[in-house]
Design a protein around this motif. Structure first.
Motif, short mmCIF file in Angstrom:
data_model
loop_
_atom_site.label_atom_id
_atom_site.label_comp_id
_atom_site.label_asym_id
_atom_site.label_seq_id
_atom_site.Cartn_x
_atom_site.Cartn_y
_atom_site.Cartn_z
N TYR A 1 0.82 -1.22 0.00
CA TYR A 1 0.00 0.00 0.00
C TYR A 1 0.85 1.27 0.00
O TYR A 1 0.34 2.37 -0.23
N LEU B 1 -3.39 -6.19 -3.56
CA LEU B 1 -4.21 -5.29 -2.76
C LEU B 1 -5.46 -6.04 -2.31
O LEU B 1 -5.68 -7.19 -2.70
N GLU C 1 -11.72 -3.52 -3.38
CA GLU C 1 -12.34 -2.37 -2.72
C GLU C 1 -13.78 -2.67 -2.33
O GLU C 1 -14.48 -3.44 -2.97
N ASN D 1 -13.77 -4.23 3.11
CA ASN D 1 -12.34 -4.51 2.97
C ASN D 1 -11.51 -3.24 3.07
O ASN D 1 -10.46 -3.22 3.71
N THR D 2 -11.98 -2.19 2.41
CA THR D 2 -11.28 -0.90 2.40
C THR D 2 -12.30 0.21 2.67
O THR D 2 -13.51 0.00 2.61
N TYR D 3 -11.77 1.40 2.96
CA TYR D 3 -12.65 2.56 3.11
C TYR D 3 -11.92 3.79 2.58
O TYR D 3 -10.68 3.84 2.56
N LYS E 1 -7.25 8.05 -1.49
CA LYS E 1 -6.80 6.98 -0.60
C LYS E 1 -7.88 5.93 -0.38
O LYS E 1 -9.05 6.25 -0.16
N ARG E 2 -7.46 4.68 -0.45
CA ARG E 2 -8.31 3.56 -0.09
C ARG E 2 -7.62 2.80 1.03
O ARG E 2 -6.68 2.03 0.80
N ASN E 3 -8.01 3.08 2.25
CA ASN E 3 -7.33 2.51 3.41
C ASN E 3 -7.73 1.04 3.61
O ASN E 3 -8.92 0.71 3.57
N PRO E 4 -6.76 0.16 3.84
CA PRO E 4 -7.04 -1.27 3.98
C PRO E 4 -7.57 -1.62 5.37
O PRO E 4 -6.88 -2.22 6.20
#
Length: 505
Positions: free
Chosen positions: A261, A269, A272, A276-278, A286-289
């Motif tokens: 990441y 990854l 999404e 799983n991500t936000y 940004k797609r935080n894991p």
């Protein structure tokens, strides 16, 4: 691009559905302290009556009182005491003080030790099933990705090309050792302390073997002093050690993926959405894991709780209750189960881009060691000479931003001549032909042509995948056998106790 990667990941995952994986076992019931105190009392009533330790004339009334207490406890908002001294008043209330004849030769020490072992045993079986499930998922992904060539890392730096499936099987091997540890722990835990009383047994001729059978234990804690004073305090510490080992493996995997990441063009990854991500509240790109963060946090909690078992047991006299708390020990094993369930979710949400992995490999020099190996293997050049040549070549390329696939063969020949002079060796031409030189820098060829056992080459991958599937199936059978024995024993106890009850009016 992420949508394309998600589609590719879903297509690849579909290839693994035919892999032979053991069916998921039904989770064992979560019985509390009240339940097990009831089972111990039921077994005492049956055994002591048949052994002549309890007057058969009193047995039906005592059994009926016990049955009433258990049914009342099962009702909504029913009282479910967790200690012998708080359970017994309910029994006296329901059946009279004669009900305490059940207490012949018993103590809170052996009863609570048995109850705690039984609860920990159920939690261990739940953990074993979640561990089996994660191992099965990794084995399935390893089969899907046995031909996916990716960079692997040592010291946090891209090191060598490898089959992603081979790396997954490395994690499978670690989890198989965890399964061994868990099964060995379970064998030591799965022994009945009942009948040992406080610490040196009792003058009552109790049938400990039959009691063990009714409660689903295949063996006894042999030494009466060991039962409540040593073993009962030792088991939580071992449970913490097993859970900690699993958590360390989980955390290592999560951190390996998390590293991607931080890359501009990651090759692995989470898909999404779906929890799983936000999306970052401030930075729209940004797609935080989140799922990885949650899995790592749970692993950290497990390690903290596991180490805590040692701290609580350290420097106390035998038999003290510091580390015996049902809630604390269930938190260790239950936390490890939750962690594994999160890890399994993350594994099933992985999206892998083989194209980006190849791009990462071809933009760096992870194949450079093979140049030195090829020179030694084919032309008997000392490894350190070949290593020096490859290292000089990498320095030259990086200073000029030359990719491995674009490195001029003429420059390789020149650097080889310089290496021989630097190492005070006779002059000579680079023995590798241009075709051999290019092949030595081909990540896929390196993986395919490995020759040692346990490597990522197709024949070894097929062998290890077969063994992984067999091990997953064996773990499923092991869990089912232990759960089946407990269920059959408790069913036998229920049937025998039921025959003691007076006929309904």
């Amino acid at each position: 691009m992420l949508k394309v990667m998600a589609l590719a990941g879903a297509m690849l995952a579909g290839l693994g559905t035919a892999s032979a994986v053991a069916q998921q076992a039904a989770p064992p019931p979560r019985h509390d302290e009240f339940y097990w105190l009831g089972e111990i009392n039921k077994a005492s009533a049956v055994i002591n009556t048949q052994e002549g330790l309890l007057d058969p004339a009193l047995a039906p009334r005592i059994a009926a009182g016990l049955d009433a207490v258990l049914k009342a406890g099962d009702a909504p908002n029913g009282r479910r005491p967790t200690l012998v001294i708080t359970f017994e008043p309910l029994l006296i209330e329901a059946a009279g003080v004669e009900a305490t004849l059940l207490h012949a030769g018993r103590s809170s020490q052996d009863m609570l030790s048995t109850m705690r072992a039984a609860i920990m045993r159920d939690e261990a079986l739940r953990l074993a099933e979640s561990l089996r499930k994660v191992t099965a998922t990794l084995a399935r992904l390893a089969r899907v990705h046995q031909d996916t060539v990716v960079p692997n890392y040592t010291n946090g730096v891209a090191a060598q090309p490898n089959s992603l499936g081979h790396a997954f099987l490395g994690h499978v091997a670690g989890l198989e050792r965890d399964a061994d540890r868990l099964q060995q722990f379970y064998a030591r835990l799965d022994r009945s302390p009942m009948g040992t009383a406080v610490l040196n047994g009792t003058s009552w001729p109790l049938d400990r073997e039959r009691m063990a059978h009714y409660l689903g234990f295949p063996a006894l804690v042999d030494n009466a002093y060991d039962a409540a004073q040593i073993s009962a305090a030792e088991m939580p510490v071992e449970a913490g050690a097993v859970a900690t080992s699993i958590a360390l493996h989980c955390g290592a995997f999560v951190q390996d993926v998390m590293g991607q990441y931080g890359e501009a063009r990651p090759w692995i990854l989470l898909q999404e959405g779906g929890g799983n991500t936000y999306v970052s509240s401030a930075m729209p790109q940004k797609r935080n894991p989140g799922l990885l963060n949650d899995t790592r946090a749970e692993a950290s909690r497990v390690v903290s709780l596991g180490v805590g078992r040692v701290i609580e047991e350290h420097n106390i006299p035998p038999g003290m209750a510091d580390a015996k708390s049902v809630a604390d020990n269930a938190a260790v094993l239950g936390g490890a189960t939750r962690m594994l369930d999160l890890w399994d979710r993350a594994l099933n949400a992985l999206v892998i881009s083989p194209d980006r992995a190849r791009e990462a490999l071809n933009s760096d020099w992870t194949a450079s060691e093979e140049v030195a190996d090829a020179l030694m293997r084919k032309y008997r050049l000392p490894f350190r000479v070949g290593h020096h040549f490859a290292s000089e070549m990498v320095d030259y390329a990086r200073a000029r931003d030359i990719r491995p696939s674009d490195f001029p063969y003429a420059d390789a020949r020149r650097i080889y001549g310089d290496t021989l002079r630097d190492m005070k060796l006779p002059a000579g031409e680079l023995p590798l032909t241009e075709a051999e030189f290019r092949a030595a820098l081909d990540p896929a060829a390196i993986v395919r042509d490995r020759a040692t056992s346990g490597g990522p080459q197709p024949a070894e991958m097929a062998r290890m995948l077969g063994e992984a599937d067999a091990r997953v199936a064996a773990e499923g059978a092991w869990i089912a056998a232990r759960r089946g024995r407990i269920d059959a024993s408790l069913a036998s106890l229920d049937a025998d106790f039921g025959r003691m009850l007076p006929p309904p009016h």
